[in-house]
Design a protein around this motif. Structure first.
Motif, mmCIF file in Angstrom:
data_model
loop_
_atom_site.group_PDB
_atom_site.id
_atom_site.type_symbol
_atom_site.label_atom_id
_atom_site.label_comp_id
_atom_site.label_asym_id
_atom_site.label_seq_id
_atom_site.Cartn_x
_atom_site.Cartn_y
_atom_site.Cartn_z
ATOM 1 N N GLN A 1 0.823 -1.184 0.000
ATOM 2 C CA GLN A 1 0.000 0.000 0.000
ATOM 3 C C GLN A 1 0.869 1.250 0.000
ATOM 4 O O GLN A 1 0.413 2.337 -0.364
ATOM 5 C CB GLN A 1 -0.932 -0.018 1.226
ATOM 6 C CG GLN A 1 -2.065 -1.046 1.111
ATOM 7 C CD GLN A 1 -1.582 -2.456 1.372
ATOM 8 O OE1 GLN A 1 -0.453 -2.661 1.821
ATOM 9 N NE2 GLN A 1 -2.459 -3.428 1.073
ATOM 10 N N GLN A 2 2.124 1.132 0.405
ATOM 11 C CA GLN A 2 2.990 2.304 0.439
ATOM 12 C C GLN A 2 3.611 2.622 -0.908
ATOM 13 O O GLN A 2 4.320 3.616 -1.080
ATOM 14 C CB GLN A 2 4.110 2.074 1.477
ATOM 15 C CG GLN A 2 3.613 1.920 2.905
ATOM 16 C CD GLN A 2 4.732 1.562 3.861
ATOM 17 O OE1 GLN A 2 5.774 1.061 3.441
ATOM 18 N NE2 GLN A 2 4.497 1.822 5.158
ATOM 19 N N CYS A 3 3.365 1.737 -1.924
ATOM 20 C CA CYS A 3 3.980 1.918 -3.249
ATOM 21 C C CYS A 3 2.988 2.501 -4.243
ATOM 22 O O CYS A 3 1.780 2.284 -4.133
ATOM 23 C CB CYS A 3 4.457 0.587 -3.772
ATOM 24 S SG CYS A 3 5.764 -0.162 -2.760
ATOM 25 N N PRO A 4 3.459 3.274 -5.210
ATOM 26 C CA PRO A 4 2.580 3.800 -6.283
ATOM 27 C C PRO A 4 1.960 2.654 -7.050
ATOM 28 O O PRO A 4 2.413 1.499 -6.996
ATOM 29 C CB PRO A 4 3.552 4.611 -7.158
ATOM 30 C CG PRO A 4 4.736 4.884 -6.301
ATOM 31 C CD PRO A 4 4.846 3.722 -5.363
ATOM 32 N N LEU B 1 3.464 -0.757 -8.836
ATOM 33 C CA LEU B 1 4.660 -1.261 -8.168
ATOM 34 C C LEU B 1 4.255 -2.121 -6.987
ATOM 35 O O LEU B 1 3.174 -1.961 -6.424
ATOM 36 C CB LEU B 1 5.527 -0.108 -7.693
ATOM 37 C CG LEU B 1 6.077 0.843 -8.766
ATOM 38 C CD1 LEU B 1 6.955 1.905 -8.131
ATOM 39 C CD2 LEU B 1 6.828 0.091 -9.847
ATOM 40 N N ILE B 2 5.132 -2.984 -6.611
ATOM 41 C CA ILE B 2 4.885 -3.830 -5.454
ATOM 42 C C ILE B 2 6.049 -3.640 -4.505
ATOM 43 O O ILE B 2 7.134 -3.156 -4.875
ATOM 44 C CB ILE B 2 4.758 -5.315 -5.837
ATOM 45 C CG1 ILE B 2 6.065 -5.821 -6.483
ATOM 46 C CG2 ILE B 2 3.571 -5.546 -6.787
ATOM 47 C CD1 ILE B 2 6.064 -7.317 -6.746
ATOM 48 N N CYS B 3 5.847 -4.024 -3.254
ATOM 49 C CA CYS B 3 6.900 -3.919 -2.238
ATOM 50 C C CYS B 3 7.674 -5.226 -2.218
ATOM 51 O O CYS B 3 7.134 -6.279 -1.878
ATOM 52 C CB CYS B 3 6.277 -3.601 -0.864
ATOM 53 S SG CYS B 3 7.556 -3.309 0.404
ATOM 54 N N LEU B 4 8.942 -5.148 -2.612
ATOM 55 C CA LEU B 4 9.757 -6.343 -2.691
ATOM 56 C C LEU B 4 11.132 -6.032 -2.126
ATOM 57 O O LEU B 4 11.812 -5.092 -2.554
ATOM 58 C CB LEU B 4 9.895 -6.802 -4.156
ATOM 59 C CG LEU B 4 10.699 -8.082 -4.384
ATOM 60 C CD1 LEU B 4 10.025 -9.282 -3.719
ATOM 61 C CD2 LEU B 4 10.862 -8.349 -5.893
#
Length: 514
Positions: free
Chosen positions: A67-70, A73-76
Motif C-alpha cells: 500500500q505504500q507503493c505507487p 509497483l509492489i513492495c519487494l
C-alpha cells in the motif's frame, strides 16, 4: 620396438583438430529472450536499478507493504519495484545456472583425459613410420624386412641387424679399375668333339701349364702351348672325363695324372718320362666325382687326392707313393651337410696342406691329418653369418706371409657376392653382374693373385697385398663376350702371367695375358 609417442600415421589423424574454446577472465555475453545482449561486467556494481524506479526520484522508494507503493509497483525486499515475473529469475546471476552449458566444460572431460595437451608429448619420440611388424621406425625410414636373400634388391643381403627381424643391407661394391690386363685370344683348332671339361694342370717339367680337355664322345687330350697340339690320353673309348689333377703320385719324379670319369671310375695315368702316358689304372669306385685336387694331407709326404662326390660328400684318398690310394677318410660335416666347393689351402704352420670346405649349411676347414672340421676363423670379431648358397672357394697367398687367404664367390639374383676370409676379418664386395667364378691367377704381373669371373663378360678383380680384411681394390670389365659354361685359369704360355681358357662346347679359346 614400441613407441610411446603420438601415432601420427595419416589414417590416425581425424579431419582437423577439435575446436575447443576455454573461457578466460573477460566478460561473458548472454542473450535474453528477445535476442538483445546483457553483460555481466563482474566486480562490485551496487544495487540493481530497473524500470520500477520512478523517474526523477533519484532512487528506489522504501516500503514495508504494497500500500505504500505507487500504482503498478509492489513492495519487494524493502523497496517498491515493478511487478516483473522475470526479475526473480535474474535476481541472482552469481552462478549463471541458466547458462551452465556455456561455461561448464564437463562435456570435454573425456577428451581432456585422453589427449590432454600436445606439450605433454614434447619429450617423447613421435613415430614417423611404422614397419610391417607394427614397430615404430622413429624419424628414419623403416628398414626392408626379409626372410632370405630373395626378398632383397640387387646388392643386398638379408642379415640380422639392429632390429629384431632380419633386414636387407647393402654390400659395398668395388670401384672400376682405371686400367686392366691386355689379353690376346688364341683359338684351338682341330677339336675332335664337343668340350665337356677344362682343367689347367702341370703335365710336364716346364714352367708352363697344360690344358686338359675332356670330350663329349669320350676321351681326353692334353694341349701344350709349345706346339698347341692335342695329345690324346690312352683312355678306353667312351670314357667321359669330368676333372683331373696332376703330380708325382708314384715317386719316380715324372708328372702323373689322376682323372675323374663319369660313372664313378677314377684313373691313375702315369707319365712315361718322355712326354707320353702309360696305360690308365682304375683306382676303384670312389663314386661320381665333381671336383678333384692333389694335396699333401697326412704328413707322409706322399701325394693324396681330395674330391667332392656328386652327392655332396668330401673325402680324401691317401696315397702310398706307388700310384695307389689304399685308404681314405670321409670328412665329418654333420648330417645333411652338402659340400658344394673346396680349396686346398695353407692355414697352419704344419707341413701338411689344409682344406677349406663350403657347404650349403656352413663353412669349415680341415687341418692336415685331421678329419674333424673347424670353423673358419671363429675368433674374428664381427664375423658376419654367411648367406649360404652355391659358394665357390679359391685360396692363395695374397700378402706373401706364408699363409693363404680364402676367397668365396656366389651369384645372388643377377649380382655377385665376393668374400675374403682371413684372420684379420671378413670383407664383402658386390659386383652388379652375375659372374661365375673361374679361379685365382696373376694377370697383371704384380705377384698378387687376381680373381677371374665369367658370364656374361670377363670380369677381373685386382688383388692387392694388404693387411686389411679385403684383398681386392677394384674390378675391371674385359672386352670379352662370354658364353662359356667351361672355363679355367693357368699360365698356359709360361710367361708368369695368368691366362684364361673358355669354351662354349663347340669352340675353345685361350686368352693369353701380355
Amino acid at each position: 620396438m614400441d613407441c610411446g609417442g603420438l601415432d601420427t600415421r595419416w589414417w590416425n589423424l581425424s579431419a582437423g583438430v577439435l575446436a575447443m574454446t576455454v573461457a578466460g577472465c573477460g566478460p561473458s555475453i548472454f542473450l535474453d529472450d528477445t535476442g538483445d545482449t546483457e553483460a555481466d561486467t563482474g566486480g562490485e556494481s551496487g544495487p540493481v536499478v530497473d524500470e520500477g524506479v520512478l523517474p526523477g526520484t533519484g532512487g528506489p522508494i522504501p516500503c514495508d507493504t504494497a500500500q505504500q507503493c505507487p500504482d503498478g509497483l509492489i513492495c519487494l525486499d524493502g523497496t517498491c519495484r515493478a511487478d516483473n515475473d522475470d526479475y526473480s529469475d535474474q535476481s541472482d546471476q552469481s552462478d549463471y545456472s541458466d547458462n551452465v552449458d556455456s561455461v561448464d566444460y564437463s562435456d570435454y572431460s573425456d577428451y581432456v583425459d585422453e589427449y590432454k595437451d600436445y606439450s605433454d608429448y614434447l619429450d617423447v619420440n613421435y613415430c614417423y613410420e611404422y614397419g610391417p611388424f607394427g614397430q615404430c621406425c622413429d624419424y628414419e625410414p623403416c628398414p626392408e624386412y626379409c626372410y632370405n636373400n630373395d626378398d632383397c634388391f640387387v646388392g643386398q643381403l638379408c642379415e640380422p641387424g639392429q632390429y629384431v627381424n632380419p633386414t636387407c643391407n647393402y654390400v659395398p661394391f668395388l670401384a672400376e679399375c682405371e686400367t686392366g690386363p691386355a689379353l690376346i685370344p688364341m683359338d684351338i683348332e682341330g677339336l675332335p668333339d664337343e668340350v665337356i671339361s677344362l682343367s689347367f694342370l702341370q703335365a710336364d717339367d716346364d714352367p708352363a701349364d697344360e690344358l686338359l680337355v675332356g670330350f663329349g664322345s669320350g676321351g681326353a687330350a692334353i694341349i701344350d702351348s709349345a706346339t698347341a697340339m692335342l695329345t690324346d690320353l690312352p683312355l678306353a673309348k667312351g670314357t667321359l672325363i669330368t676333372d683331373g689333377t696332376s703330380g708325382d703320385f708314384d715317386g719316380d719324379l715324372d708328372v702323373d695324372l689322376v682323372l675323374a670319369a663319369d660313372g664313378g671310375i677314377t684313373y691313375f695315368v702315369a707319365g712315361d718320362g718322355a712326354g707320353g702316358w702309360l696305360t690308365p689304372v682304375e683306382l676303384g669306385a670312389f663314386g661320381n666325382i665333381s671336383s678333384i685336387e692333389a694335396l699333401h694331407f697326412d704328413g707322409d709326404m706322399q701325394l693324396d687326392i681330395a674330391f667332392i662326390h656328386d652327392g655332396g660328400l668330401a673325402s680324401v684318398a691317401l696315397g702310398d707313393g706307388t700310384g695307389a690310394f689304399p685308404s681314405g677318410v670321409v670328412f665329418a660335416l654333420g648330417d645333411g651337410a652338402t659340400v658344394v666347393s673346396m680349396a686346398v689351402t695353407k692355414l697352419s704352420t704344419g707341413a701338411e696342406d689344409d682344406l677349406a670346405v663350403s657347404t650349403l649349411q656352413t663353412d669349415a676347414y680341415f687341418l692336415g691329418s685331421e678329419t674333424q672340421p673347424k670353423v673358419l676363423f671363429p675368433d674374428v670379431a664381427g664375423l658376419l653369418e654367411p648367406p649360404h648358397v652355391q659358394r665357390t672357394f679359391h685360396s692363395q697367398d695374397f700378402d706373401l706371409d706364408g699363409f693363404d687367404e680364402v676367397v668365396g664367390t656366389q651369384v645372388l639374383q643377377n649380382w655377385t657376392l665376393v668374400e675374403t676370409l682371413r684372420p684379420q676379418g671378413e670383407a664383402r664386395h658386390a659386383l652388379f653382374a652375375p659372374g661365375r667364378s673361374v679361379g685365382l691367377t696373376d694377370l697383371d704381373g704384380d705377384s698378387v693373385p687376381d680373381l677371374v669371373l665369367a658370364d656374361p663378360s670377363l670380369i677381373v678383380l685386382r688383388g692387392v697385398a694388404t693387411e686389411e680384411p679385403s684383398v681386392f681394390d677394384c674390378a675391371f670389365l674385359l672386352d670379352v663376350s662370354v658364353d662359356a659354361p667351361f672355363a679355367s685359369v693357368g699360365d698356359f704360355d709360361g710367361n708368369g702371367l695368368g691366362d684364361i681358357a673358355l669354351s662354349d662346347g663347340a669352340e675353345l679359346t685361350i686368352h693369353q695375358s701380355q
